[in-house]
Design an enzyme around this catalytic site. Structure first.
Site, short mmCIF file in Angstrom:
data_model
loop_
_atom_site.label_atom_id
_atom_site.label_comp_id
_atom_site.label_asym_id
_atom_site.label_seq_id
_atom_site.Cartn_x
_atom_site.Cartn_y
_atom_site.Cartn_z
N GLU A 13 21.47 38.74 44.75
CA GLU A 13 21.99 38.46 46.08
C GLU A 13 21.32 39.36 47.11
O GLU A 13 20.87 38.91 48.15
CB GLU A 13 23.50 38.71 46.09
CG GLU A 13 24.15 38.47 47.44
CD GLU A 13 25.64 38.75 47.43
OE1 GLU A 13 26.36 38.07 48.17
OE2 GLU A 13 26.08 39.65 46.69
N GLY A 111 28.84 38.85 45.66
CA GLY A 111 28.57 37.99 44.51
C GLY A 111 28.96 38.59 43.18
O GLY A 111 28.55 38.08 42.13
#
Length: 208
Positions: A13, A111
């Site tokens: 991410e 995430g």
């Protein structure tokens, strides 16, 4: 610490400065990736000017939408995926509070749960949750129960490994008592006896 490895791939991410050295020294090549081989995949970057200069017009890096990058189904398609996420507190069940500090909301989940789930379903995948054993004031970050007001970011059934400076607790597939013992073993030595006493009082310690 990854300097002796070769042909690793990055799917993350957040991309930070460490990626630059890993790519330039040949540790990260992406040649063994299933999805987008030879590419560093990310959805955003945060770091120093060196990182931004390196990223500028760098065709080896792909910035892709978060609903693709963070999708556990995408992550699971990579064999041997290793996810690494930080947390602020872990209780003896293995629940991770990564959005709150001492019960006060601090940050969103990002995430973390997505990558932990994706790694769990990846063939030969592993997931790691990392944290310092204590806060700056000396309070244990491994606790019998999370601080009041804490938000559970990653569920106990998703957590695979928890890491402190004192070792690694493997939690996947283990009983409550086994989890409690493994987590106390990687707590700060000054807190282990107290945590064991609290765990026994809460009925989490079990019998050998």
């Amino acid at each position: 610490s990854l300097g002796e490895h070769r042909d690793l791939g990055i799917h993350t991410e957040l991309l930070s400065d460490g990626a630059v050295d890993l790519v330039e020294t040949g540790v990260v090549t992406g040649t063994r990736k299933t999805l987008r081989p030879n590419k560093v995949v990310t959805t955003f970057a945060l770091g120093t000017q060196r990182l931004y200069d390196w990223l500028h017009e760098n065709s080896a890096v792909e910035f892709l939408p978060v609903d693709y990058v963070n999708n556990p189904r995408t992550v699971a398609r990579e064999r041997g995926f290793v996810s690494i996420n930080a947390t602020t507190e872990v209780d003896l069940f293995g629940q991770c509070a990564s959005e709150t500090m001492a019960g006060r909301y601090w940050s969103s989940s990002g995430g973390q749960a997505d990558f932990a789930r994706g790694a769990m379903y990846s063939e030969d995948g592993q997931a790691f949750i990392v944290l310092h054993s204590t806060t700056s004031s000396g309070r244990s970050r491994i606790r019998v129960s999370l601080s009041e007001g804490s938000v559970v970011t990653t569920l106990k059934n998703t957590v695979d490994h928890v890491v402190t400076e004192y070792g690694v607790a493997k939690l996947r597939g283990r009983s409550i008592a086994e989890r409690a013992r493994a987590l106390v073993a990687i707590a700060h030595p000054e807190h282990r006896e107290g945590l064991e006493e609290e765990a026994r009082a809460a009925g989490l310690w079990g019998t050998r």
